[in-house]
Scaffold this active site. Structure first.
Site, mmCIF file in Angstrom:
data_model
loop_
_atom_site.group_PDB
_atom_site.id
_atom_site.type_symbol
_atom_site.label_atom_id
_atom_site.label_comp_id
_atom_site.label_asym_id
_atom_site.label_seq_id
_atom_site.Cartn_x
_atom_site.Cartn_y
_atom_site.Cartn_z
ATOM 1 N N CYS A 1 13.368 18.403 13.326
ATOM 2 C CA CYS A 1 12.313 19.353 12.947
ATOM 3 C C CYS A 1 11.738 20.089 14.145
ATOM 4 C CB CYS A 1 11.197 18.610 12.221
ATOM 5 S SG CYS A 1 11.827 17.691 10.844
ATOM 6 N N HIS B 1 4.371 22.167 12.631
ATOM 7 C CA HIS B 1 5.448 21.763 11.711
ATOM 8 C C HIS B 1 4.821 21.349 10.379
ATOM 9 C CE1 HIS B 1 8.902 20.032 9.926
ATOM 10 N NE2 HIS B 1 8.604 18.777 10.201
ATOM 11 N N ASN C 1 8.677 20.559 3.236
ATOM 12 C CA ASN C 1 9.131 20.428 4.619
ATOM 13 C C ASN C 1 10.574 20.935 4.720
ATOM 14 O OD1 ASN C 1 10.139 19.514 7.062
ATOM 15 N ND2 ASN C 1 9.250 17.462 6.911
HETATM 16 N N1 ACO Z 1 5.424 9.142 -6.111
HETATM 17 C C1 ACO Z 1 4.627 8.098 -6.472
HETATM 18 N N2 ACO Z 1 4.460 7.012 -5.693
HETATM 19 C C2 ACO Z 1 5.103 6.971 -4.531
HETATM 20 C C3 ACO Z 1 5.961 8.004 -4.106
HETATM 21 C C4 ACO Z 1 6.113 9.118 -4.965
HETATM 22 N N3 ACO Z 1 6.882 10.183 -4.632
HETATM 23 N N4 ACO Z 1 6.467 7.681 -2.916
HETATM 24 C C5 ACO Z 1 5.975 6.491 -2.576
HETATM 25 N N5 ACO Z 1 5.144 6.049 -3.556
HETATM 26 C C6 ACO Z 1 4.387 4.813 -3.611
HETATM 27 C C7 ACO Z 1 4.943 3.728 -2.725
HETATM 28 O O1 ACO Z 1 5.978 3.034 -3.374
HETATM 29 C C8 ACO Z 1 3.725 2.864 -2.481
HETATM 30 O O2 ACO Z 1 3.527 2.073 -3.610
HETATM 31 P P1 ACO Z 1 2.990 0.553 -3.443
HETATM 32 O O3 ACO Z 1 1.643 0.684 -2.795
HETATM 33 O O4 ACO Z 1 2.954 0.067 -4.843
HETATM 34 O O5 ACO Z 1 3.997 -0.122 -2.568
HETATM 35 C C9 ACO Z 1 2.576 3.880 -2.451
HETATM 36 O O6 ACO Z 1 3.080 5.071 -3.079
HETATM 37 C C10 ACO Z 1 2.095 4.221 -1.053
HETATM 38 O O7 ACO Z 1 3.226 4.536 -0.270
HETATM 39 P P2 ACO Z 1 3.067 4.862 1.258
HETATM 40 O O8 ACO Z 1 4.414 5.051 1.869
HETATM 41 O O9 ACO Z 1 2.112 3.890 1.874
HETATM 42 O O10 ACO Z 1 2.325 6.285 1.188
HETATM 43 P P3 ACO Z 1 1.705 7.117 2.350
HETATM 44 O O11 ACO Z 1 0.287 7.385 2.082
HETATM 45 O O12 ACO Z 1 2.079 6.575 3.723
HETATM 46 O O13 ACO Z 1 2.447 8.518 2.202
HETATM 47 C C11 ACO Z 1 4.244 9.805 3.159
HETATM 48 C C12 ACO Z 1 3.878 8.581 2.345
HETATM 49 C C13 ACO Z 1 3.775 11.038 2.404
HETATM 50 C C14 ACO Z 1 5.754 9.814 3.318
HETATM 51 C C15 ACO Z 1 3.526 9.738 4.541
HETATM 52 O O14 ACO Z 1 3.733 8.467 5.112
HETATM 53 C C16 ACO Z 1 4.039 10.769 5.497
HETATM 54 O O15 ACO Z 1 3.845 11.961 5.289
HETATM 55 N N6 ACO Z 1 4.680 10.336 6.580
HETATM 56 C C17 ACO Z 1 5.169 11.290 7.580
HETATM 57 C C18 ACO Z 1 6.432 11.899 7.095
HETATM 58 C C19 ACO Z 1 6.816 13.026 7.992
HETATM 59 O O16 ACO Z 1 5.998 13.645 8.651
HETATM 60 N N7 ACO Z 1 8.088 13.325 8.045
HETATM 61 C C20 ACO Z 1 8.469 14.407 8.880
HETATM 62 C C21 ACO Z 1 9.530 14.020 9.793
HETATM 63 S S1 ACO Z 1 11.024 14.174 8.994
HETATM 64 C C22 ACO Z 1 11.390 15.763 9.061
HETATM 65 O O17 ACO Z 1 10.541 16.598 9.192
HETATM 66 C C23 ACO Z 1 12.852 16.132 8.837
#
Ligand code: ACO
Length: 319
Positions: free
Chosen positions: A111, A245, A275
């Site tokens: 990215c 980003h 993204n």
């Molecule tokens: N819909 C519903 N529930 C979901 C989903 C979904 N799409 N995805 C995950 N959950 C659930 C999980 O299973 C978990 O359930 P549980 O508590 O029963 O176990 C709950 O939601 C919380 O999941 P977390 O992973 O803790 O959620 P979080 O608040 O951390 O958000 C996210 C996840 C959005 C991926 C966040 O961590 C994030 O944005 N991370 C950074 C990602 C990023 O910036 N990537 C960019 C680099 S990659 C690139 O750009 C190519």
């Protein structure tokens, strides 16, 4: 000698997929995706190729800069995976656009690819080997995610963004960093069918530990931005726009709060595009540029992070 950005362009596929459309085949819902990420919809490739998007964005950038394809000395394409492993996207694009230059290459810096491409271009400008460079960031994330993994596939979209660079003094400073960590964010390659391979089958889809990447992202962009501004003695208020980003609105907001800046200085399109990896910043830059919001002399700060793990930051002056 460095460069000014003299043209921008972007292209997204025709199919728009709102969050609700994902609930049809995944255990997810609009509310979860919106509140955790800021995304409402994304655009996904169907019959178009990624090269089609790359070409459309490049044509827009060429037209805005009023440059002939024949005057381009270098093409840099940033992509995680083009339509082909080989030939490279830059070679294919040169044929489509009628560009016949000696310097063309693809880079894969996740990215952060757009800012790494700017750094590469700056070296070619400084060595006086080029006067005009086309950078295209084109990503087909829909081909790289596992559509059965709700924790990743909802985050991404497809798209391409392009810029034309011409000689000038528009690059104030730029810094890139890489730490080589891959366990929290990777896409394995295909293993082929060698009868001699002793590896276990891995699926060639994106793997991400979202929480670890979130922590990395927040600390990397805040460190990158504050040290870049301090090094160049530019107070945060003097930056006209921060182009970050587009991975998660909460990451962008935490940087904005830390820098105590108003919302309008942090343009965002994650809501509509998701993204698109290295394409997010050039697509956003094109949107804001076409709205006529960026003025001559404006200082722009670009900041990205991604697989590698990489992070990169650039300070530019608009012409
Ligand atoms: N819909 C519903 N529930 C979901 C989903 C979904 N799409 N995805 C995950 N959950 C659930 C999980 O299973 C978990 O359930 P549980 O508590 O029963 O176990 C709950 O939601 C919380 O999941 P977390 O992973 O803790 O959620 P979080 O608040 O951390 O958000 C996210 C996840 C959005 C991926 C966040 O961590 C994030 O944005 N991370 C950074 C990602 C990023 O910036 N990537 C960019 C680099 S990659 C690139 O750009 C190519």
């Amino acid at each position: 000698m460095s460069f000014f950005i003299t043209g921008t362009g972007s292209a997204i596929p025709g199919l728009c997929v709102p969050n609700d459309a994902l609930s049809g085949f995944l255990d997810t819902n609009d509310e979860w995706i919106r509140t955790r990420t800021g995304i409402r919809q994304r655009n996904i490739l169907t019959s178009e190729s990624l090269l089609d998007l790359a070409e459309r964005s490049a044509i827009e950038a060429l037209s805005l800069s009023k440059c002939s394809p024949l005057s381009i000395d270098m093409i840099i394409c940033s992509t995680l995976h083009g339509d082909f492993f080989t030939p490279s996207m830059s070679c294919l694009l040169s044929k489509r656009l009628g560009i016949n230059c000696r310097h063309m290459l693809d880079i894969n810096m996740g990215c952060s690819g757009f800012i790494f491409a700017l750094e590469l271009a700056a070296a070619y400008f400084d060595s006086k080997r080029v006067k005009r460079v086309l950078i295209v960031c084109a990503e087909a994330m829909s081909r790289l995610v596992d559509w059965e993994d709700r924790s990743t596939c909802v985050l991404f979209g497809d798209g391409a963004g392009a810029v034309i660079l011409e000689e000038g003094e528009g690059l104030i400073d730029l810094a890139c960093s890489i730490d080589g960590e891959y366990e929290n964010l990777n896409i394995p390659g295909i293993e082929g069918n060698s009868p001699f391979s002793q590896k276990r089958d891995t699926m060639p889809y994106l793997n991400m530990n979202g929480q670890e990447i979130y922590k990395f992202a927040v600390s990397a962009i805040i460190n990158d931005i504050t040290s870049m501004l301090e090094k160049n003695a530019i107070p945060p208020d003097d930056v006209a726009y921060y182009f970050l980003h587009q991975a998660n609105i909460r990451i962008i907001e935490s940087a904005r709060h830390k820098l105590k800046q108003p919302e309008e200085k942090f343009p965002c399109n994650i809501e509509s595009c998701g993204n698109t990896s290295s394409a997010t910043i050039p697509i956003l830059l094109d949107e804001v540029n076409r709205q006529g919001k960026i003025k001559k002399g404006d200082v722009l700060l670009l900041s990205a992070f991604g697989s590698g793990l990489t992070s990169a930051v650039a300070l530019l002056r608009w012409n």
